[in-house]
Design an enzyme around this catalytic site. Structure first.
Site, PDB file in Angstrom:
ATOM      1  N   ASP A  27       0.826  -1.216   0.000  1.00  8.52           N
ATOM      2  CA  ASP A  27       0.000   0.000   0.000  1.00  8.52           C
ATOM      3  C   ASP A  27       0.861   1.267   0.000  1.00  8.52           C
ATOM      4  OD1 ASP A  27      -2.341   1.411  -0.018  1.00  8.52           O
ATOM      5  OD2 ASP A  27      -2.749   1.191   2.119  1.00  8.52           O
ATOM      6  N   TRP A  32       2.853   7.991  -2.538  1.00 13.09           N
ATOM      7  CA  TRP A  32       4.272   8.123  -2.929  1.00 13.09           C
ATOM      8  C   TRP A  32       4.401   9.025  -4.158  1.00 13.09           C
ATOM      9  CZ3 TRP A  32       7.181   6.871  -7.268  1.00 13.09           C
ATOM     10  CH2 TRP A  32       8.568   6.760  -7.087  1.00 13.09           C
ATOM     11  N   HIS A  44       2.258   3.176  -8.801  1.00 13.93           N
ATOM     12  CA  HIS A  44       2.043   1.741  -9.061  1.00 13.93           C
ATOM     13  C   HIS A  44       3.221   1.185  -9.854  1.00 13.93           C
ATOM     14  CE1 HIS A  44      -1.896   2.208  -7.451  1.00 13.93           C
ATOM     15  NE2 HIS A  44      -2.398   2.863  -8.470  1.00 13.93           N
ATOM     16  N   GLU A  74     -12.493  -4.536  -4.007  1.00  8.19           N
ATOM     17  CA  GLU A  74     -13.018  -3.185  -3.802  1.00  8.19           C
ATOM     18  C   GLU A  74     -12.299  -2.148  -4.675  1.00  8.19           C
ATOM     19  OE1 GLU A  74     -12.440  -5.330  -1.079  1.00  8.19           O
ATOM     20  OE2 GLU A  74     -14.587  -5.747  -1.242  1.00  8.19           O
ATOM     21  N   LEU A 139      10.268 -20.907  -4.225  1.00  8.45           N
ATOM     22  CA  LEU A 139       9.350 -19.975  -3.548  1.00  8.45           C
ATOM     23  C   LEU A 139       8.058 -19.903  -4.348  1.00  8.45           C
ATOM     24  CD1 LEU A 139       9.084 -17.310  -1.520  1.00  8.45           C
ATOM     25  CD2 LEU A 139       9.504 -16.094  -3.629  1.00  8.45           C
ATOM     26  N   ARG A 192       1.848  -4.734   6.456  1.00  7.19           N
ATOM     27  CA  ARG A 192       1.161  -3.696   5.672  1.00  7.19           C
ATOM     28  C   ARG A 192       2.024  -2.444   5.661  1.00  7.19           C
ATOM     29  NH1 ARG A 192      -5.006  -2.244   4.604  1.00  7.19           N
ATOM     30  NH2 ARG A 192      -4.642  -0.470   3.241  1.00  7.19           N
ATOM     31  N   ARG A 198      -5.027  -1.383   8.974  1.00  2.60           N
ATOM     32  CA  ARG A 198      -6.237  -2.174   8.731  1.00  2.60           C
ATOM     33  C   ARG A 198      -5.927  -3.313   7.772  1.00  2.60           C
ATOM     34  NH1 ARG A 198      -7.410   3.022   6.752  1.00  2.60           N
ATOM     35  NH2 ARG A 198      -7.012   3.184   4.529  1.00  2.60           N
TER      36      ARG A 198
HETATM   37  C1  IPE Z   1      -5.538  -2.704  -0.114  1.00  2.00           C
HETATM   38  O1  IPE Z   1      -5.188  -1.360  -0.236  1.00  2.00           O
HETATM   39  C2  IPE Z   1      -5.513  -3.373  -1.453  1.00  2.00           C
HETATM   40  C3  IPE Z   1      -4.212  -3.522  -2.094  1.00  2.00           C
HETATM   41  C4  IPE Z   1      -3.062  -3.162  -1.602  1.00  2.00           C
HETATM   42  C5  IPE Z   1      -4.251  -4.135  -3.389  1.00  2.00           C
HETATM   43  P1  IPE Z   1      -6.276  -0.210  -0.413  1.00  2.00           P
HETATM   44  O2  IPE Z   1      -5.513   1.056  -0.551  1.00  2.00           O
HETATM   45  O3  IPE Z   1      -7.217  -0.556  -1.513  1.00  2.00           O
HETATM   46  O4  IPE Z   1      -7.066  -0.274   0.953  1.00  2.00           O
HETATM   47  P2  IPE Z   1      -7.908   0.852   1.700  1.00  2.00           P
HETATM   48  O5  IPE Z   1      -8.933   1.351   0.721  1.00  2.00           O
HETATM   49  O6  IPE Z   1      -6.944   1.937   2.094  1.00  2.00           O
HETATM   50  O7  IPE Z   1      -8.498   0.173   2.888  1.00  2.00           O
HETATM   51  C1  IPE Z   2      -1.683   0.276  -3.281  1.00  2.00           C
HETATM   52  O1  IPE Z   2      -1.461   1.634  -3.362  1.00  2.00           O
HETATM   53  C2  IPE Z   2      -1.972  -0.345  -4.621  1.00  2.00           C
HETATM   54  C3  IPE Z   2      -3.366  -0.732  -4.832  1.00  2.00           C
HETATM   55  C4  IPE Z   2      -4.316  -0.647  -3.961  1.00  2.00           C
HETATM   56  C5  IPE Z   2      -3.699  -1.244  -6.130  1.00  2.00           C
HETATM   57  P1  IPE Z   2      -2.649   2.686  -3.349  1.00  2.00           P
HETATM   58  O2  IPE Z   2      -3.041   2.968  -4.753  1.00  2.00           O
HETATM   59  O3  IPE Z   2      -3.744   2.238  -2.472  1.00  2.00           O
HETATM   60  O4  IPE Z   2      -1.923   3.954  -2.741  1.00  2.00           O
HETATM   61  P2  IPE Z   2      -2.511   4.951  -1.654  1.00  2.00           P
HETATM   62  O5  IPE Z   2      -2.967   4.140  -0.494  1.00  2.00           O
HETATM   63  O6  IPE Z   2      -3.649   5.685  -2.309  1.00  2.00           O
HETATM   64  O7  IPE Z   2      -1.360   5.837  -1.326  1.00  2.00           O
HETATM   65 MG    MG Z   3      -4.100   2.414  -0.482  1.00  2.00          MG
END
Ligand code: IPE
Ligand code: IPE
Ligand code: MG
Length: 246
Positions: A27, A32, A44, A74, A139, A192, A198
């Site tokens: 996450d 970033w 990403h 989601e 792995l 995480r 969470r």
């Molecule tokens: C969880 O991150 C899903 C992935 C890392 C793929 P999210 O960024 O979607 O989660 P929330 O919305 O902050 O809970």
């Molecule tokens: C995690 O990074 C990647 C996915 C959920 C696909 P985010 O895109 O959720 O990045 P933040 O949480 O918005 O910074």
């Molecule tokens: Mg996120």
């Protein structure tokens, strides 16, 4: 370029007590990028090196399974352009990296729903990566893609019903055997990144007794050294599984 060669393993890391299965919520990509005034998608893209480096780090210390959360059930709620980017990016990553991962003995598997929303091209690339690396043993890199912990449990229950399992035969073993990868051990450690505390619908069944480590590091900055640090923290924990000793 991530380098598959081992880098120094800290002497404080106990190589005889490495978790078998580590799972990571990758996450913080969007933040970033935004902190540098760049579009979220650049974050990403930058996560690709993190994933490869972490995978090689896991390999170098003998982790057997690495599950990474790449796209949740989601995440379809995000703007269509970001969703489209994520589909193409993940699919492209497999194409770009499957050969080098294969050469390192990595088996690539997937957890998640193969529903109509996932483009055919992406499904094909997933199938190709699994087929190519199917026999590898060093792995297992299990990619949670279009994955939701609730969806996984719902799918297992639907399978119980389809299999006509009578109510008095429904137990944990019967349900577990219908999860996406019943052959994989439960994660010992769940990490995480990005300072969020969470679970976000990740491995709900499997993480019943996992140790949780949260770090403020954003995923694009995460490297194998951060994995080693999280494992050192894990090694300080006392796992009880509801009992009183190990
Ligand atoms: C969880 O991150 C899903 C992935 C890392 C793929 P999210 O960024 O979607 O989660 P929330 O919305 O902050 O809970
Ligand atoms: C995690 O990074 C990647 C996915 C959920 C696909 P985010 O895109 O959720 O990045 P933040 O949480 O918005 O910074
Ligand atoms: Mg996120």
């Amino acid at each position: 370029m991530p380098d598959p060669r081992p880098r120094p393993i800290p002497t404080s890391l106990d190589v005889s007590n490495v978790p078998k299965h580590v799972a990571i919520v990758m996450d913080g990509n969007g933040r970033w990028a935004q902190r540098q005034g760049l579009p979220r998608t650049v974050g990403h893209g930058a996560g690709e090196v993190s994933l490869l480096d972490t995978t090689y780090g896991a390999l170098s210390i003998g982790v057997k399974v690495l599950t990474v959360y790449a796209f949740s059930t989601e995440n379809w709620r995000r703007p269509v352009d970001e969703v489209r980017y994520l589909m193409n990016f993940n699919s492209g990553l497999l194409q770009r990296r499957q050969q080098e991962l294969h050469e390192q003995g990595v088996r690539i598997t997937f957890s998640g729903r193969r529903d109509w929303r996932v483009p055919k091209k992406v499904i094909n690339n997933m199938d190709n990566a699994s087929a190519l690396t199917n026999k590898n043993k060093a792995l297992t890199l299990n990619i949670a893609f279009n994955y939701g912990g609730r969806a996984e449990i719902v799918d297992a229950v639907a399978q119980l019903v389809a299999d006509k399992v009578p109510a008095n035969k429904v137990d944990e073993k019967a349900l577990r055997s219908r999860l996406y990868h019943p052959e994989l051990p439960d994660p010992d450690l769940v990490i995480r990144t990005s300072g969020e505390y969470r679970i976000s619908n990740f491995l709900l069944w499997e993480m019943a007794y996992s140790e949780l480590v949260f770090t403020d590091v954003l995923w694009p900055d995460f490297r194998r050294e951060n994995l080693f640090e999280a494992i050192e923290e894990y090694q300080q924990r006392e796992r009880r599984f509801g009992g009183l000793d190990k």
